[in-house]
Design a protein around this motif. Structure first.
Motif, PDB file in Angstrom:
ATOM      1  N   ILE A 127       0.843  -1.209   0.000  1.00 22.62           N
ATOM      2  CA  ILE A 127       0.000   0.000   0.000  1.00 22.62           C
ATOM      3  C   ILE A 127       0.871   1.250   0.000  1.00 22.62           C
ATOM      4  CG2 ILE A 127      -1.624   1.335   1.396  1.00 22.62           C
ATOM      5  CD1 ILE A 127      -2.865  -1.330   2.262  1.00 22.62           C
ATOM      6  N   ASN A 155       1.193   4.239  -3.048  1.00 24.46           N
ATOM      7  CA  ASN A 155       0.486   5.475  -2.682  1.00 24.46           C
ATOM      8  C   ASN A 155       1.259   6.697  -3.143  1.00 24.46           C
ATOM      9  OD1 ASN A 155      -0.098   7.777  -0.478  1.00 24.46           O
ATOM     10  ND2 ASN A 155      -1.897   6.456  -0.692  1.00 24.46           N
ATOM     11  N   GLN A 187       1.053   9.846  -2.230  1.00 20.68           N
ATOM     12  CA  GLN A 187       1.442  10.745  -1.143  1.00 20.68           C
ATOM     13  C   GLN A 187       2.722  10.259  -0.465  1.00 20.68           C
ATOM     14  OE1 GLN A 187      -1.936  10.999   1.458  1.00 20.68           O
ATOM     15  NE2 GLN A 187      -3.247  11.982  -0.058  1.00 20.68           N
ATOM     16  N   VAL A 201      -1.841   6.612   5.846  1.00 26.23           N
ATOM     17  CA  VAL A 201      -2.277   5.847   4.668  1.00 26.23           C
ATOM     18  C   VAL A 201      -2.652   4.426   5.075  1.00 26.23           C
ATOM     19  CG1 VAL A 201      -1.459   4.807   2.517  1.00 26.23           C
ATOM     20  CG2 VAL A 201      -1.034   7.227   2.969  1.00 26.23           C
ATOM     21  N   ALA A 221      -6.456   2.845   4.984  1.00 28.11           N
ATOM     22  CA  ALA A 221      -6.723   1.693   4.123  1.00 28.11           C
ATOM     23  C   ALA A 221      -7.314   0.536   4.928  1.00 28.11           C
ATOM     24  CB  ALA A 221      -5.445   1.254   3.418  1.00 28.11           C
ATOM     25  N   THR A 270     -10.122   4.999  -0.476  1.00 25.69           N
ATOM     26  CA  THR A 270      -8.712   5.350  -0.325  1.00 25.69           C
ATOM     27  C   THR A 270      -7.924   5.220  -1.616  1.00 25.69           C
ATOM     28  OG1 THR A 270      -8.017   3.107   0.297  1.00 25.69           O
ATOM     29  CG2 THR A 270      -8.825   4.536   2.054  1.00 25.69           C
ATOM     30  N   THR A 328      -6.821   2.544  -2.827  1.00 22.40           N
ATOM     31  CA  THR A 328      -5.926   1.386  -2.747  1.00 22.40           C
ATOM     32  C   THR A 328      -6.416   0.310  -3.703  1.00 22.40           C
ATOM     33  OG1 THR A 328      -5.499   1.871  -0.412  1.00 22.40           O
ATOM     34  CG2 THR A 328      -4.929  -0.340  -1.209  1.00 22.40           C
TER      35      THR A 328
END
Length: 434
Positions: A54, A58, A60, A82, A86, A369, A371
């Motif tokens: 994840i 991501n 960010q 994060v 998630a 999110t 994900t």
């Protein structure tokens, strides 16, 4: 002339295949006897691996990596948020959504988890029976397809009273799976055919069979060229148990009843004792008077019936129409469920609920999110990998061997034993050829 000889098994025709099959059956027995600690730690490691993936995907987190050495706190804070968001979304989509506007919507995730779990539990129980009997049934996919096909046809092609229609459709689904599993069972019992190869081939045959049936108008009864059947009648559908707004149906009651039945079969019945006996040692079971061919065939017949029942419950409870992709990956996920549940009825039930929750929660995790839902597949794969390799889990967590001795002492004892065996072996003599 060399005096070295190979083993008798390798010399005989098909000896290598028989040796590989015996090793496979031994591995199946070992997997079914794995510790609950190994199972729980496997899930924990899978969650850690999922968290790392994840973070890696991501944007960010990737942005904070650009100035990590300048402000490392940003990276760690963003990573924590994060992962928290998630897995929080995964939990809210699978168990309880505390952010929902109404109590009804708040508890809906757990009902969706149970809906997804029903076919996994039923098919997983069918696979688990094979594992406990020393047989690797890979044919759950084909058995689910045949179960769903028979249940669907009975559901829309016959006009029967309420109750009787549903019962007949469920019986038809179980019978379809039993016949498909019975083909492999009878072949193994009568000819010694490897059940892994036979069930894999039957999976492919089932896929082509349903594709052909969906192009036959006498079967689909829709008047359309689309490869999809008519909808099953209301009288053949599994009824809901929580009213409108929920998809949870009576299939969960069927899964609970099947779990109790499999426990009784394996732990309390004579047939179950015979199944477990041939799983431990077929030759010893035969010496003890067990009819090994009969028990072998019944293992795959009963396992196929449960897989077929899972396909029937999936179709009659949620889909209502037969399509080529009706089974999805349920048959292969059922193998994972049986492995995670250590081939025990209660463990298989709980593993089915867990995988149903991952399916339900993955949708909300992706929606809220961003994900990728493929992370759920990674979690499942890592769990299976670690359960199939208990020494790897013990190495990660520095766990002692099941015999109670630490790893270092065990390795030292193994080296000493190998050295003693090498010292006791006579020097090799070379035969001079004339």
């Amino acid at each position: 002339m060399s005096t070295q000889q190979t083993s008798d098994d390798a010399r005989t025709p098909g000896g290598a295949l028989k040796e590989a099959e015996s090793r496979l059956h031994y591995a199946v027995r070992e997997l079914s006897q794995a510790s609950w600690v190994i199972t729980l730690l496997s899930v924990l490691v899978a969650l850690v691996v999922g968290a790392l993936l994840i973070l890696a995907t991501n944007p960010q987190v990737q942005a904070t990596m650009g100035y990590f050495f300048a402000r490392p706190g940003d990276f760690f804070l963003t990573s924590f948020e994060v992962i928290r968001d998630a897995y929080s979304a995964l939990f809210r989509g699978a168990v309880y959504d505390w952010q929902a506007a109404t109590p009804q919507r708040a508890i809906r995730p757990i009902t969706e988890t149970l809906v997804n779990a029903v076919p996994l539990i039923l098919a997983g129980l069918g696979i688990a029976i094979g594992f406990r009997s020393g047989m690797l049934n890979i044919g759950g996919q084909g058995q689910i397809i045949l179960g769903a096909t028979c249940a669907a046809f009975i559901g829309y092609a016959f006009q029967l009273p309420l109750g009787a229609h549903l019962l007949l459709a469920l019986v038809g689904g179980a019978l379809g799976g039993a016949i498909w599993g019975g083909i492999a069972g009878v072949l193994k019992a009568k000819t010694g055919a490897n059940e892994v190869i036979v069930t894999i081939m039957l999976n492919n045959i089932a896929l082509y069979l349903i594709a052909w049936l969906l192009r036959q108008q006498w079967f689909v009864q829709t008047g359309s060229n689309q490869p999809i059947s008519a909808s099953v009648d209301e009288s053949a559908r599994l009824f809901g148990i929580l009213g409108t707004g929920f998809r949870l149906h009576a299939g969960i009651l069927l899964a609970i009843a099947a779990t109790i039945f499999v426990w009784w079969l394996l732990e309390r019945s004579t047939l179950g004792f015979e199944m477990r006996a041939i799983g431990e040692n077929p030759e010893a079971a035969r010496t003890a008077g067990v009819n090994v061919p009969k028990a072998t065939a019944l293992v795959l017949i009963i396992g196929g019936a449960l897989c077929g029942l899972g396909g029937a419950a999936h179709l009659l409870g949620t889909e209502y129409r037969l399509a080529a992709g009706i089974a999805g990956t349920l048959g292969f996920d059922a193998i994972t469920v049986a492995l995670l549940g250590r081939s025990r009825p209660l463990g298989t039930f709980l593993a089915g609920v867990l995988f149903g929750g991952l399916r339900a929660g993955g949708v909300l995790m992706q929606a809220q999110t961003g994900t990728p839902i493929d992370i759920v597949l990674v979690l499942q794969s890592v769990i299976v990998l670690l359960i199939a390799a208990p020494p790897l889990v013990r190495a990660i967590f520095f766990l002692p061997h099941p015999d109670g001795s630490p790893r270092v002492r065990r390795r030292r004892r193994l080296r000493d034993q190998q050295a003693a065996e090498a010292a006791s072996e006579p020097a090799p003599t070379q035969e001079v050829s004339k």
